[in-house]
Design an enzyme around this catalytic site. Structure first.
Site, mmCIF file in Angstrom:
data_model
loop_
_atom_site.group_PDB
_atom_site.id
_atom_site.type_symbol
_atom_site.label_atom_id
_atom_site.label_comp_id
_atom_site.label_asym_id
_atom_site.label_seq_id
_atom_site.Cartn_x
_atom_site.Cartn_y
_atom_site.Cartn_z
ATOM 1 N N VAL A 117 -35.313 -37.564 -1.812
ATOM 2 C CA VAL A 117 -34.843 -38.101 -0.520
ATOM 3 C C VAL A 117 -33.790 -36.823 0.035
ATOM 4 O O VAL A 117 -33.530 -36.952 0.917
ATOM 5 C CB VAL A 117 -34.119 -39.413 -0.736
ATOM 6 C CG1 VAL A 117 -35.275 -40.431 -1.059
ATOM 7 C CG2 VAL A 117 -33.032 -39.340 -1.870
ATOM 8 N N GLY B 44 -35.853 -44.904 -5.015
ATOM 9 C CA GLY B 44 -35.239 -45.021 -6.596
ATOM 10 C C GLY B 44 -35.866 -46.467 -7.123
ATOM 11 O O GLY B 44 -35.052 -46.874 -7.786
ATOM 12 N N TYR C 27 -19.113 -38.071 -6.426
ATOM 13 C CA TYR C 27 -19.728 -39.622 -6.222
ATOM 14 C C TYR C 27 -19.183 -40.420 -5.372
ATOM 15 O O TYR C 27 -19.801 -41.180 -4.494
ATOM 16 C CB TYR C 27 -20.073 -40.038 -7.625
ATOM 17 C CG TYR C 27 -20.838 -41.410 -7.824
ATOM 18 C CD1 TYR C 27 -22.231 -41.324 -7.928
ATOM 19 C CD2 TYR C 27 -20.085 -42.720 -7.993
ATOM 20 C CE1 TYR C 27 -22.864 -42.835 -7.895
ATOM 21 C CE2 TYR C 27 -20.731 -43.945 -8.196
ATOM 22 C CZ TYR C 27 -22.218 -43.748 -8.227
ATOM 23 O OH TYR C 27 -23.004 -44.967 -8.064
HETATM 24 P P1 NDP Z 1 -30.427 -45.093 -12.241
HETATM 25 O O1 NDP Z 1 -29.985 -43.939 -12.745
HETATM 26 O O2 NDP Z 1 -31.001 -46.172 -13.190
HETATM 27 O O3 NDP Z 1 -31.838 -44.946 -11.391
HETATM 28 C C1 NDP Z 1 -31.671 -44.008 -10.020
HETATM 29 C C2 NDP Z 1 -32.943 -44.002 -9.320
HETATM 30 O O4 NDP Z 1 -32.650 -42.899 -8.428
HETATM 31 C C3 NDP Z 1 -34.059 -43.516 -10.165
HETATM 32 O O5 NDP Z 1 -35.270 -44.346 -9.670
HETATM 33 C C4 NDP Z 1 -34.489 -42.313 -9.605
HETATM 34 O O6 NDP Z 1 -35.810 -41.910 -9.668
HETATM 35 C C5 NDP Z 1 -34.075 -42.363 -8.493
HETATM 36 N N1 NDP Z 1 -33.590 -41.009 -7.664
HETATM 37 C C6 NDP Z 1 -32.645 -40.027 -8.229
HETATM 38 N N2 NDP Z 1 -32.418 -38.807 -7.524
HETATM 39 C C7 NDP Z 1 -33.541 -39.081 -6.513
HETATM 40 C C8 NDP Z 1 -33.971 -38.211 -5.513
HETATM 41 N N3 NDP Z 1 -33.275 -37.064 -5.214
HETATM 42 N N4 NDP Z 1 -34.835 -38.706 -4.551
HETATM 43 C C9 NDP Z 1 -35.581 -39.794 -5.061
HETATM 44 N N5 NDP Z 1 -35.131 -40.627 -5.903
HETATM 45 C C10 NDP Z 1 -33.962 -40.244 -6.855
HETATM 46 O O7 NDP Z 1 -29.487 -45.604 -11.211
HETATM 47 P P2 NDP Z 1 -28.887 -47.203 -10.878
HETATM 48 O O8 NDP Z 1 -30.221 -48.221 -11.047
HETATM 49 O O9 NDP Z 1 -28.023 -47.591 -12.025
HETATM 50 O O10 NDP Z 1 -28.398 -46.907 -9.528
HETATM 51 C C11 NDP Z 1 -29.125 -47.268 -8.338
HETATM 52 C C12 NDP Z 1 -27.860 -47.029 -7.187
HETATM 53 O O11 NDP Z 1 -26.864 -47.928 -7.160
HETATM 54 C C13 NDP Z 1 -27.416 -45.746 -7.077
HETATM 55 O O12 NDP Z 1 -27.343 -45.211 -5.573
HETATM 56 C C14 NDP Z 1 -26.111 -45.903 -7.841
HETATM 57 O O13 NDP Z 1 -25.321 -44.945 -7.275
HETATM 58 C C15 NDP Z 1 -25.799 -47.252 -7.322
HETATM 59 N N6 NDP Z 1 -24.643 -48.065 -7.957
HETATM 60 C C16 NDP Z 1 -25.099 -48.033 -9.486
HETATM 61 C C17 NDP Z 1 -24.034 -48.557 -10.198
HETATM 62 C C18 NDP Z 1 -24.192 -48.980 -11.769
HETATM 63 O O14 NDP Z 1 -23.282 -49.257 -12.404
HETATM 64 N N7 NDP Z 1 -25.436 -48.496 -12.240
HETATM 65 C C19 NDP Z 1 -22.758 -48.998 -9.688
HETATM 66 C C20 NDP Z 1 -22.542 -48.910 -8.511
HETATM 67 C C21 NDP Z 1 -23.687 -48.342 -7.715
HETATM 68 P P3 NDP Z 1 -36.581 -41.486 -11.119
HETATM 69 O O15 NDP Z 1 -36.690 -42.909 -11.554
HETATM 70 O O16 NDP Z 1 -37.995 -40.980 -10.548
HETATM 71 O O17 NDP Z 1 -35.789 -40.679 -11.790
#
Ligand code: NDP
Length: 245
Positions: free
Chosen positions: A60, A8, A151
């Site tokens: 993934v 991601g 989640y």
């Molecule tokens: P975003 O929604 O901005 O980005 C999510 C990323 O995950 C994207 O790059 C997406 O790829 C990728 N992704 C989603 N599904 C899949 C999959 N099946 N296979 C491969 N890649 C995948 O999320 P954030 O940056 O906000 O969050 C990143 C991580 O941090 C996550 O695990 C989230 O749960 C965690 N987190 C976030 C918080 C927040 O406040 N934002 C707080 C706590 C934890 P693509 O770009 O191709 O769609």
């Protein structure tokens, strides 16, 4: 040069991790699900600081695709020194009305996807007796969060996974840790209604949402030798939300 893989890595926190690790000297593999343009833009930022990048599409949640991602990045950039398990999604809704498909999608992507990616990466790290894995958990793993039963369960599951893997691989020089962010300004949190956002800010002692680089700094630290005596631990990056809750 050290090599890192960020799942991601195209957007949000993953993109910040990729560029921060590149600034720290890593060549960086960038996994993405569907947004190739975002992944390429991150790769450009990695190249801009003089490091190599490799972009690879992989869901993934598919064990073969996750293993293929690790193999592709290692073929292109070399053996992994660091793995950031960042890919994640939300499918929110009240527990009693949650569609089983929404439960499954979140568990499969956030929890199983991390396991499917970690395992092939760890095989090489164990052989080389060196490596660091960091998983993106969440403050809600500890506190729970109404409307996010899937989640929160996935993120709490990650902590069990991290602590177990840490104990299984420590003797062979590999470390496994987690970061637990609070609310970070990304696409994921852009959909939070204004009223709820105000409540989050009121409960956050530092009085703002986090920025992706705030989390990336903790990830970079846990990947580095500065964290050589840290494994199986959870680093909170939440503006004090957990203590303020
Ligand atoms: P975003 O929604 O901005 O980005 C999510 C990323 O995950 C994207 O790059 C997406 O790829 C990728 N992704 C989603 N599904 C899949 C999959 N099946 N296979 C491969 N890649 C995948 O999320 P954030 O940056 O906000 O969050 C990143 C991580 O941090 C996550 O695990 C989230 O749960 C965690 N987190 C976030 C918080 C927040 O406040 N934002 C707080 C706590 C934890 P693509 O770009 O191709 O769609």
């Amino acid at each position: 040069m050290p090599v890192a893989l960020v799942t991601g890595g195209g957007r949000g926190i993953g993109a910040a991790c990729a560029t921060t690790l590149a600034e720290a000297g890593y060549d960086v593999g960038i996994g993405y699900a569907g947004d190739r343009d975002a992944a390429e833009a991150t790769a450009d930022r990695v190249a801009a600081v003089g490091r190599r990048a490799h972009v690879h599409a992989a869901d993934v949640a598919d064990p073969d695709a996750a293993a293929g991602l690790v193999a592709a990045v290692e073929d292109e950039l070399g053996p992994l020194d660091a793995l950031v398990l960042n890919a994640g999604i939300t499918r929110d809704g009240p527990a009693l009305r949650m569609d089983p498909g929404d439960w499954d999608a979140v568990i499969r992507t956030n929890l199983s996807g991390a396991f499917y990616t970690a395992r092939p990466a760890l095989r090489g790290m164990l052989k080389r007796r060196s490596g660091a894995v960091v998983a993106l958990s969440s403050v809600v793993a500890m506190t729970g969060n109404p409307g996010q039963v899937n989640y929160a369960a996935s993120k709490a599951g990650l902590l069990g996974m991290v602590k177990t893997l840490a104990r299984e691989v420590a003797a062979r020089g590999v470390r496994v840790n987690a970061v637990a962010p609070g609310y970070i300004a990304t696409d994921m949190t852009a959909v939070i209604p204004e009223q709820y956002r105000e409540k989050i800010l009121a409960a956050t002692p530092l009085g703002r949402l986090g920025e992706p680089v705030d989390v990336a700094a903790a990830v970079r630290f846990l990947c580095s030798d500065d964290a050589a005596f840290m494994t199986g631990t959870v680093l909170s990056v939440d503006g004090g939300l957990a203590i303020g809750a």
